[in-house]
Design a protein around this motif. Structure first.
Motif, short mmCIF file in Angstrom:
data_model
loop_
_atom_site.label_atom_id
_atom_site.label_comp_id
_atom_site.label_asym_id
_atom_site.label_seq_id
_atom_site.Cartn_x
_atom_site.Cartn_y
_atom_site.Cartn_z
N ALA A 134 0.83 -1.20 0.00
CA ALA A 134 0.00 0.00 0.00
C ALA A 134 0.87 1.26 0.00
O ALA A 134 0.56 2.24 -0.69
CB ALA A 134 -0.93 -0.01 1.21
N THR A 135 1.98 1.25 0.72
CA THR A 135 2.88 2.41 0.76
C THR A 135 3.51 2.63 -0.61
O THR A 135 3.62 3.77 -1.07
CB THR A 135 4.00 2.18 1.81
N PRO A 150 1.11 -10.32 -9.24
CA PRO A 150 0.09 -11.13 -9.89
C PRO A 150 -1.14 -11.36 -9.01
O PRO A 150 -2.10 -11.96 -9.47
CB PRO A 150 0.82 -12.47 -10.11
N ASP A 151 -1.13 -10.86 -7.74
CA ASP A 151 -2.17 -11.27 -6.80
C ASP A 151 -3.38 -10.33 -6.80
O ASP A 151 -3.30 -9.20 -6.33
CB ASP A 151 -1.55 -11.33 -5.38
N ARG A 152 -4.52 -10.86 -7.27
CA ARG A 152 -5.74 -10.05 -7.31
C ARG A 152 -6.22 -9.66 -5.91
O ARG A 152 -6.83 -8.61 -5.71
CB ARG A 152 -6.85 -10.80 -8.05
N ASN A 153 -5.94 -10.51 -4.92
CA ASN A 153 -6.43 -10.23 -3.56
C ASN A 153 -5.59 -9.15 -2.88
O ASN A 153 -6.13 -8.23 -2.25
CB ASN A 153 -6.45 -11.51 -2.71
N GLU A 159 -6.13 -1.42 -3.28
CA GLU A 159 -7.16 -0.49 -3.78
C GLU A 159 -7.97 0.08 -2.61
O GLU A 159 -8.25 1.29 -2.56
CB GLU A 159 -8.09 -1.22 -4.75
N GLN A 160 -8.36 -0.79 -1.67
CA GLN A 160 -9.16 -0.33 -0.51
C GLN A 160 -8.36 0.64 0.34
O GLN A 160 -8.86 1.64 0.81
CB GLN A 160 -9.58 -1.52 0.37
N LYS A 161 -7.11 0.33 0.52
CA LYS A 161 -6.25 1.10 1.43
C LYS A 161 -5.84 2.45 0.83
O LYS A 161 -5.70 3.43 1.56
CB LYS A 161 -5.01 0.23 1.71
N ALA A 198 -5.98 -11.32 9.33
CA ALA A 198 -5.96 -12.00 8.02
C ALA A 198 -4.83 -11.45 7.17
O ALA A 198 -4.46 -10.27 7.27
CB ALA A 198 -7.30 -11.82 7.31
N HIS A 199 -4.31 -12.31 6.31
CA HIS A 199 -3.28 -11.90 5.36
C HIS A 199 -3.97 -11.28 4.15
O HIS A 199 -5.03 -11.75 3.73
CB HIS A 199 -2.45 -13.13 4.95
N PRO A 200 -3.38 -10.25 3.53
CA PRO A 200 -4.02 -9.64 2.35
C PRO A 200 -4.06 -10.56 1.11
O PRO A 200 -4.64 -10.17 0.10
CB PRO A 200 -3.21 -8.37 2.07
#
Ligand code: 13P
Ligand code: SF4
Length: 304
Positions: A134-135, A150-153, A159-161, A198-200
Motif C-alpha cells: 500500500a505504501t 500477480p495477486d488479485r487479492n 485499492e481499498q487502502k 488476516a493476510h491480504p
C-alpha cells in the motif's frame, strides 16, 4: 536457550564452519524455524539477505525468495534448501504475459508482488511485499496508470487502502483462497472474544470481516502488542508455531486446516542439511536478467 536435536545441532555446526546464514520464512516447518538464525516475512528476509556478511545464505522458503536474495546479493552463494519448492501464484504470470499487458497500457507503471519470477521482475518498475504494497502504491503520483501483478487479492487490499484503481492480474494464492468467510464466521461464533488477523492474500470477503490485515510478521507484531489473549489467524498454518512460541500465554486459532502451503513444507531438516553440506541447489540468474530486476527489488527494500 533452545534445545536442539542432533540434526539441528549438526546443521548449526555446519553453518558455523562454512560461515553460512540460515534464514527461514514464517511458514516453514517448526524444526526449520527453530534452527534458523533468522525467521521473517518476505520483506525482512530480503533485507536480511541484502545486509549479511555471510559467505553462504541457506534459504528455507520458496524459489522466488532465494532468487530475490541472489538479485540483492550476487556475490554470495544463495542455496535454496529444497529446489522443487516453488510458488504457484508466482507461476501464474510469465514475462511474456507482462510484456503483452504493458503493450496494452504503455503509460502504466508496473508494481509486482515479490511473489514473481526474476524474469517478471526484470519487466517491473517496482516490487513490493504484503508489508509495504500500500505504501509503494500510495507513493506513485496520482493519475498515473498502475499495473499490479500477480495477486488479485493483494491488489484488492491495496485499492481499498489507497483509493487507487489498479489494473490487476488475476493471480492468487491457492492456500489463502482455501480460507472462506464462512470459516471465519463459524470460528468467530465459537470464540467471540478473538481478534481476527488476516493476510491480504485472503479473498476480499475475508478481508472485509477481519479486524486487521497484516503480513506474516505484521501478525506477529500485532499479537505481541495487543491486549487481547486470543486470535483467529487467517493465513498459512505454519505461522502459528512462531506466534505460540513467542506468546505462550495467548491462544491462536486456525479457521481451517486446509490453509497449508505444500511448497513451504517441502523443506525438511535432512534436506536442508544435505543442501548445505553439498552446497547444492545454488540459485543463479543470467546477469542481464538479474541487473534488470535489481532496481525494482532495491526500491522494494527501501519502503517500510
Ligand atoms: P509475507 O510473509 O511477506 O507476509 O508473505 C506471505 C507469503 O505468502 C509468502 O509466500
Ligand atoms: Fe505461494 Fe501462497 Fe505458498 Fe506463499 S503460501 S509460497 S503465496 S502458494
Amino acid at each position: 536457550m533452545v534445545d536442539y536435536t542432533e540434526q539441528q545441532e549438526e546443521l548449526r555446526e555446519l553453518a558455523r564452519e562454512k560461515n553460512a546464514l540460515i534464514i527461514a520464512h514464517n511458514y516453514q516447518r517448526p524444526e526449520i524455524q527453530d534452527v534458523a538464525h533468522f525467521t521473517g516475512d518476505s520483506l525482512e528476509l530480503s533485507r536480511m539477505a541484502a545486509g549479511t556478511d555471510a559467505d553462504i545464505i541457506l534459504f528455507c522458503g520458496v524459489h522466488f525468495m532465494a532468487e530475490t536474495a541472489h538479485i540483492l546479493s550476487p556475490q554470495k552463494k544463495v542455496l535454496l534448501a529444497e529446489l522443487k519448492a516453488g510458488c504457484p501464484m508466482a507461476d501464474m504470470i510469465t514475462a511474456e504475459d507482462l510484456v503483452k499487458l504493458k503493450g496494452e497500457h504503455p503509460q502504466a507503471l508496473v508494481v509486482a508482488y515479490v511473489n514473481t519470477s526474476a524474469a517478471v521482475k526484470a519487466e517491473t518498475d517496482i516490487c513490493c511485499t504484503s508489508a509495504n504494497a500500500a505504501t509503494v502504491v500510495a507513493n506513485i503520483p496520482e493519475g498515473r496508470e498502475i499495473i499490479f501483478i500477480p495477486d488479485r487479492n493483494l491488489g484488492h487490499y491495496v485499492e481499498q487502502k489507497t483509493g487507487r484503481e489498479l489494473i490487476k492480474w488475476q493471480g492468487y494464492c491457492p492456500t489463502h483462497e482455501y480460507i472462506t468467510a464462512a470459516d471465519i464466521r463459524r470460528t468467530r461464533e465459537e470464540r467471540p472474544d478473538a481478534v481476527v488477523l488476516a493476510h491480504p492474500e485472503c479473498l476480499p470477503e475475508v478481508q472485509e470481516i477481519a479486524d486487521s490485515l497484516e503480513s506474516t510478521s505484521g501478525m506477529i507484531r500485532y499479537a505481541r502488542e495487543s491486549a487481547a489473549s486470543s486470535f483467529i489467524i487467517a493465513t498459512e498454518m505454519g505461522l502459528n508455531h512462531r506466534l505460540q512460541k513467542e506468546n505462550p500465554g495467548k491462544q491462536f486459532i486456525t479457521p481451517t486446516r486446509k490453509a497449508i502451503c505444500p511448497n513451504m513444507k517441502m523443506t525438511t531438516l535432512p534436506k536442508a542439511l544435505a543442501t548445505l553440506r553439498e552446497e547444492r541447489y545454488e540459485i543463479r540468474l543470467d546477469e542481464e536478467i538479474r541487473s534488470r530486476a535489481l532496481a525494482a527489488v532495491e526500491a522494494m527494500v527501501s519502503y517500510t
